[in-house]
Design a protein around this motif. Structure first.
Motif, PDB file in Angstrom:
ATOM      1  N   UNK A  68       0.836  -1.198   0.000  1.00 20.02           N
ATOM      2  CA  UNK A  68       0.000   0.000   0.000  1.00 20.02           C
ATOM      3  C   UNK A  68       0.875   1.253   0.000  1.00 20.02           C
ATOM      4  N   UNK A  69       0.956   1.911  -1.170  1.00 18.38           N
ATOM      5  CA  UNK A  69       1.676   3.177  -1.270  1.00 18.38           C
ATOM      6  C   UNK A  69       0.782   4.184  -1.976  1.00 18.38           C
ATOM      7  N   UNK A  70       0.816   5.395  -1.500  1.00 22.44           N
ATOM      8  CA  UNK A  70       0.031   6.459  -2.113  1.00 22.44           C
ATOM      9  C   UNK A  70       0.813   7.209  -3.182  1.00 22.44           C
ATOM     10  N   UNK A  71       2.137   7.312  -3.010  1.00 21.14           N
ATOM     11  CA  UNK A  71       2.975   8.086  -3.921  1.00 21.14           C
ATOM     12  C   UNK A  71       4.203   7.278  -4.307  1.00 21.14           C
ATOM     13  N   UNK A  72       4.811   7.680  -5.411  1.00 13.32           N
ATOM     14  CA  UNK A  72       6.072   7.076  -5.823  1.00 13.32           C
ATOM     15  C   UNK A  72       7.020   8.190  -6.249  1.00 13.32           C
ATOM     16  N   UNK A  73       8.255   8.096  -5.768  1.00  5.10           N
ATOM     17  CA  UNK A  73       9.312   9.040  -6.144  1.00  5.10           C
ATOM     18  C   UNK A  73      10.204   8.348  -7.159  1.00  5.10           C
ATOM     19  N   UNK A  74      10.418   8.998  -8.297  1.00  8.96           N
ATOM     20  CA  UNK A  74      11.257   8.444  -9.358  1.00  8.96           C
ATOM     21  C   UNK A  74      12.489   9.333  -9.457  1.00  8.96           C
ATOM     22  N   UNK A  75      13.656   8.730  -9.194  1.00 13.28           N
ATOM     23  CA  UNK A  75      14.894   9.518  -9.117  1.00 13.28           C
ATOM     24  C   UNK A  75      15.972   8.895  -9.985  1.00 13.28           C
ATOM     25  N   UNK A  76      16.745   9.737 -10.610  1.00 15.26           N
ATOM     26  CA  UNK A  76      17.841   9.324 -11.474  1.00 15.26           C
ATOM     27  C   UNK A  76      19.029   8.896 -10.610  1.00 15.26           C
ATOM     28  N   UNK A  77      19.471   7.659 -10.803  1.00 12.77           N
ATOM     29  CA  UNK A  77      20.583   7.129 -10.016  1.00 12.77           C
ATOM     30  C   UNK A  77      21.910   7.820 -10.264  1.00 12.77           C
ATOM     31  N   UNK A  78      21.970   8.689 -11.266  1.00 13.12           N
ATOM     32  CA  UNK A  78      23.195   9.439 -11.554  1.00 13.12           C
ATOM     33  C   UNK A  78      23.169  10.839 -10.952  1.00 13.12           C
ATOM     34  N   UNK A  79      22.218  11.095 -10.053  1.00 13.80           N
ATOM     35  CA  UNK A  79      22.141  12.407  -9.380  1.00 13.80           C
ATOM     36  C   UNK A  79      22.436  12.219  -7.887  1.00 13.80           C
ATOM     37  N   UNK A  80      23.712  12.351  -7.513  1.00 13.72           N
ATOM     38  CA  UNK A  80      24.109  12.022  -6.141  1.00 13.72           C
ATOM     39  C   UNK A  80      23.917  13.132  -5.114  1.00 13.72           C
ATOM     40  N   UNK A  81      23.549  14.329  -5.543  1.00 16.10           N
ATOM     41  CA  UNK A  81      23.526  15.448  -4.598  1.00 16.10           C
ATOM     42  C   UNK A  81      22.128  15.831  -4.133  1.00 16.10           C
ATOM     43  N   UNK A  82      21.186  14.931  -4.254  1.00 14.53           N
ATOM     44  CA  UNK A  82      19.836  15.192  -3.755  1.00 14.53           C
ATOM     45  C   UNK A  82      19.892  15.256  -2.224  1.00 14.53           C
TER      46      UNK A  82
END
Length: 197
Positions: free
Chosen positions: A111-125
């Motif tokens: 059960x998840x309401x949201x999903x975060x999609x992130x680029x694995x080549x962006x290390x400074x989040x």
């Protein structure tokens, strides 16, 4: 603030084609495997998401045949037992990889309401950017961080001739994570796949 239940998709199935342009020399290298102060780019791209309350699961996509490399790049993050993590082969495009990950989430029946999609080549989040983006997504259904555009922008015609300049004041570059209501983005991907979009 109550954090909504969410999943995280880290896309790392790409070929780093732009990074390994013809102008670059030497052997091709995958950005996610590079090291920054003892940790890989992929490790640093994933770690802040593990600090956000409400995270129910994490999926990392990888290129066919590179599961051992992805596991090595993630190091001890794979050993944590607080948040379930799945490594899955990606598709031929980022869109195909994201859909595979979304379908895996749906199949797991978590059960998840949201999903975060992130680029694995962006290390400074940072965790603060993730929290802010998640908060905006709960208001609007979807959100992504943006940064001001520094370069001059122009629109060109089919012959490459400049048509007109695009004002920077009203233009932004979209970053990741891009966060959406889970069922909305899943249905959008399914519709796109059925339609060949």
């Amino acid at each position: 603030m109550a954090f909504p239940s969410h999943a995280v998709i880290i896309t790392a199935a790409g070929s780093s084609e732009r990074f390994n342009s013809p102008a670059s020399s030497g052997q091709p290298v995958k950005k996610e495997y590079l090291s920054i102060e003892g940790r890989t780019v992929l490790y640093r791209a994933l770690l802040p998401f593990m600090e956000i309350p409400g995270c129910r699961l994490i999926i990392v996509t990888y290129p066919e045949g590179q599961e051992p490399d992805i596991a090595y790049a993630l190091d001890d993050l794979l050993d944590q037992n607080r948040i379930p993590m799945f490594l899955i082969p990606g598709g031929k495009t980022r869109q195909a990889s994201v859909q595979r990950a979304l379908e895996r989430i749906a199949a797991l029946d978590v059960s998840v309401d949201y999903v975060a999609i992130h680029d694995g080549a962006r290390p400074y989040i940072t965790s603060q950017v993730i929290i802010n983006t998640l908060a905006m997504a709960t208001v609007f259904g979807g959100a992504a961080p943006v940064i001001p555009v520094q370069d001059a922008l122009t629109e060109v015609d089919e012959n490459g001739l400049m048509r007109h300049h695009i004002p920077r004041a009203t233009t932004r570059a979209i970053q990741t994570p891009q966060i959406f209501r889970f069922h909305d983005i899943l249905e959008a991907h399914r519709t796109a796949a059925r339609s060949g979009i």
